[in-house]
Enzyme design. Structure first.
Site, PDB file in Angstrom:
ATOM      1  N   CYS A  83     -25.773  22.460 -12.527  1.00 26.74           N
ATOM      2  CA  CYS A  83     -25.161  22.441 -11.017  1.00 26.74           C
ATOM      3  C   CYS A  83     -25.239  21.184 -10.224  1.00 26.74           C
ATOM      4  O   CYS A  83     -24.235  20.856  -9.517  1.00 26.74           O
ATOM      5  CB  CYS A  83     -26.112  23.466 -10.180  1.00 26.74           C
ATOM      6  SG  CYS A  83     -27.684  23.028 -10.328  1.00 26.74           S
ATOM      7  N   GLY A 142     -27.339  30.638  -9.173  1.00 27.50           N
ATOM      8  CA  GLY A 142     -26.084  30.929 -10.032  1.00 27.50           C
ATOM      9  C   GLY A 142     -24.877  30.615  -9.598  1.00 27.50           C
ATOM     10  O   GLY A 142     -24.842  29.792  -8.951  1.00 27.50           O
ATOM     11  N   SER A 143     -23.995  31.152  -9.986  1.00 24.70           N
ATOM     12  CA  SER A 143     -22.282  30.907  -9.543  1.00 24.70           C
ATOM     13  C   SER A 143     -22.325  31.001  -8.295  1.00 24.70           C
ATOM     14  O   SER A 143     -22.847  32.149  -7.440  1.00 24.70           O
ATOM     15  CB  SER A 143     -21.584  31.514 -10.488  1.00 24.70           C
ATOM     16  OG  SER A 143     -21.732  32.913 -10.098  1.00 24.70           O
ATOM     17  N   THR A 144     -21.367  30.468  -7.494  1.00 25.51           N
ATOM     18  CA  THR A 144     -21.009  30.576  -5.993  1.00 25.51           C
ATOM     19  C   THR A 144     -20.454  32.016  -6.069  1.00 25.51           C
ATOM     20  O   THR A 144     -20.677  32.511  -4.915  1.00 25.51           O
ATOM     21  CB  THR A 144     -19.999  29.458  -5.627  1.00 25.51           C
ATOM     22  OG1 THR A 144     -20.779  28.324  -5.745  1.00 25.51           O
ATOM     23  CG2 THR A 144     -19.465  29.777  -4.168  1.00 25.51           C
ATOM     24  N   GLU A 145     -19.599  32.465  -6.928  1.00 25.22           N
ATOM     25  CA  GLU A 145     -19.021  33.735  -7.025  1.00 25.22           C
ATOM     26  C   GLU A 145     -19.987  34.826  -6.654  1.00 25.22           C
ATOM     27  O   GLU A 145     -19.919  35.753  -5.749  1.00 25.22           O
ATOM     28  CB  GLU A 145     -18.239  33.901  -8.189  1.00 25.22           C
ATOM     29  CG  GLU A 145     -17.450  35.132  -8.297  1.00 25.22           C
ATOM     30  CD  GLU A 145     -16.614  35.444  -9.565  1.00 25.22           C
ATOM     31  OE1 GLU A 145     -16.985  34.421 -10.507  1.00 25.22           O
ATOM     32  OE2 GLU A 145     -16.149  36.348  -9.839  1.00 25.22           O
ATOM     33  N   GLY A 149     -23.085  34.442  -6.036  1.00 29.96           N
ATOM     34  CA  GLY A 149     -23.838  34.217  -4.630  1.00 29.96           C
ATOM     35  C   GLY A 149     -23.160  34.809  -3.445  1.00 29.96           C
ATOM     36  O   GLY A 149     -23.797  35.507  -2.433  1.00 29.96           O
ATOM     37  N   GLU A 158     -15.881  23.930 -10.645  1.00 30.69           N
ATOM     38  CA  GLU A 158     -17.082  23.758 -11.461  1.00 30.69           C
ATOM     39  C   GLU A 158     -16.840  23.738 -12.887  1.00 30.69           C
ATOM     40  O   GLU A 158     -16.448  24.914 -13.135  1.00 30.69           O
ATOM     41  CB  GLU A 158     -18.318  24.324 -10.981  1.00 30.69           C
ATOM     42  CG  GLU A 158     -19.526  23.952 -11.661  1.00 30.69           C
ATOM     43  CD  GLU A 158     -20.795  24.755 -11.251  1.00 30.69           C
ATOM     44  OE1 GLU A 158     -20.680  26.124 -11.042  1.00 30.69           O
ATOM     45  OE2 GLU A 158     -21.862  24.105 -10.580  1.00 30.69           O
TER      46      GLU A 158
END
Ligand code: NAD
Length: 442
Positions: A249, A193-196, A198, A342
């Site tokens: 991604c 999923g998103s880095t945030e 994560g 992104e």
């Protein structure tokens, strides 16, 4: 198109308890028998491939031809990891006074949290190696795309997977996902999923020292050198950004082009982008569908506030749908927001460069490091640049990102760990070392 239950933390707890109960018996299943069940799951998915692909296409708005390919990959992934149970090999290590050997043990209950862009494909990259290694699973699909995971659960039971080994929980990340991350009886979280999110998962997992693998965002570069086959590159590279409507991604959303060939590259690229077939996901000739949701379209649109930097755009159909046209911004500096964050939508930034050194510097000037491409006919340069770019997955003269048999994952803030290929099994097992004394009398 369907109604699904909305699970809460109570359902997560029940799923974890079921997985915990099922673990001792599942890890004890003989490797060959575990392999046979995994092959039966693959066969079951293959038998319903068209139905599941249609569900995925309708639910995620992705072109049916892509959905067919993705579900085909799910079948391939289960077949590939069906070999896993019999290949969990340990080592023997020379030591004094005895024999030393290692086992690869299952971790226990693993929690798998996946996104909406490739719903069942990404789930299978986690479920298949997790089961092969003898773990039991709690799988949480994304809120927007729960349907294919529910199909998988049904097929797995029909294929002979014992009850409680694979449990699908359909619910929000903020409640169900978070409960999984904190749950004391889950031993590992594998997240895409998103880095945030994560980052918050890594923090949450610290509370119980859970193992964590993370597949996160990207801002990858396709680097096109002047010595490349420019026409071929310009016709191919758009598909590495606009595939899955850019909700990928691995999207090579920064297209670095050597300045001397910039005009020719843009001319060919414009023809390709304008000819791209954007439309009904269920039409087999469609190459790009709509975005996943209204709010996501707003987020993507914020990167193109006006026409100032737009070099050209493709078309979109009239009528309802969260459409966003394939959009090319050029020339862009790597310091601009569209080149740094992104976008996760069909927006490409074309960034000119002069020479190999500058190309590598710009390609690496990002907090991410997931994928990338190098387009050149100079073999030495291809390998030099491939070694110099800080990224987990690279292709030379190709858009290729993901193959079942090769490792996939990110450098830097694109993630931790690797999926697919032989490496994934390592991430679903713990190494146990055993020393056996051979001293006389022992
Ligand atoms: P997201 O991070 O919003 O959600 C992913 C999953 O996490 C969903 O199931 C969601 O319910 C869950 N979640 C949300 N908040 C949570 C929390 N606090 N605790 C636990 N779980 C939580 O991502 P998305 O919008 O669904 O997907 C898009 C992102 O995924 C992009 O950033 C993309 O780059 C990334 N992605 C990465 C890869 C990769 O392999 N590296 C592949 C696909 C997508």
């Amino acid at each position: 198109m369907a109604e699904v239950p909305r699970a809460g933390t109570g359902e997560v707890d029940a799923a974890v308890a079921a997985a915990r109960d099922a673990f001792p018996a599942w890890r004890a299943v003989a490797p060959g028998d575990r392999a046979a069940i995994m092959r039966a799951i693959a066969d079951g998915i293959e038998a319903k491939l068209d139905t599941i692909a249609r569900i995925e296409a309708r639910n995620a708005g992705k072109p049916i031809s892509d959905a067919n390919g993705e579900i085909g990959m799910v079948v391939e992934t289960f077949r590939y990891y069906a070999a896993g149970p019999e290949r969990l090999l340990g080592k023997t290590i020379p030591v004094a006074g005895g024999v030393d050997f290692t086992f690869r043990e299952p971790m226990g209950v693993v929690g798998l949290i996946v996104p909406w862009n490739f719903p069942l494909a990404i789930a299978s990259w986690k479920v298949a190696p997790a089961l092969a290694a003898g773990n039991t699973v709690v799988l949480k699909p994304a809120e927007l795309t729960p349907l294919s995971a529910l199909e998988l659960e049904k097929i797995a039971l029909e294929a002979g997977l014992p009850e409680g080994v694979l449990n699908v929980v359909v619910g929000p990340g903020s409640t169900c996902g978070q409960r999984m991350v904190e749950h004391p009886d889950i031993n590992k979280i594998a997240f895409t999923g998103s880095t945030e999110v994560g980052r918050s998962i890594a923090e949450g997992a610290a509370g119980t020292i859970k193992r964590v693998t993370l597949e996160l965002g990207g801002k990858s570069a396709a680097v096109v050198f002047a010595d490349a086959d420019i026409d071929k590159a310009a016709a191919a590279v758009p598909y590495a950004v606009f595939g899955n409507a850019g909700q990928d991604c691995c999207a090579r959303s920064r297209i670095l082009v050597e300045r001397s060939q910039l005009d020719r590259f843009l001319e060919v690229m414009e023809g390709t982008v304008k000819a791209m077939r954007v439309g009904d996901p269920l039409d087999s000739s469609t190459e790009m569908g709509p975005l996943i949701s209204a709010s996501h379209r707003e987020a993507v649109a914020s990167f193109v506030p006006d026409e100032r930097n737009v070099a050209f755009r493709g078309g979109v159909p009239e009528g309802p749908g969260y459409w966003f046209p394939p959009t090319v911004l050029a020339p862009v500096s790597n310091t601009e927001r569209a080149a740094r964050e992104e976008i996760f939508g069909p927006v490409a930034c074309v960034i000119p460069f002069d020479g190999e050194e500058e190309a590598v510097r710009i390609a690496n000037d990002t907090e991410y490091g997931l994928s990338g491409s190098i387009w050149t006919r100079d073999g030495g340069r291809a390998l030099r640049v491939a070694r110099a770019i800080d990224t987990g997955v690279l292709s030379i003269n190709s858009n290729s990102s993901v193959r079942v048999s090769t490792p996939f994952g990110g450098f830097k803030q694109s993630g931790i760990g690797r999926e697919l290929g032989p490496d994934a099994l390592d991430h679903y097992t713990e190494v146990k070392n055993v020393y056996y004394s051979t001293e006389e009398g022992s």
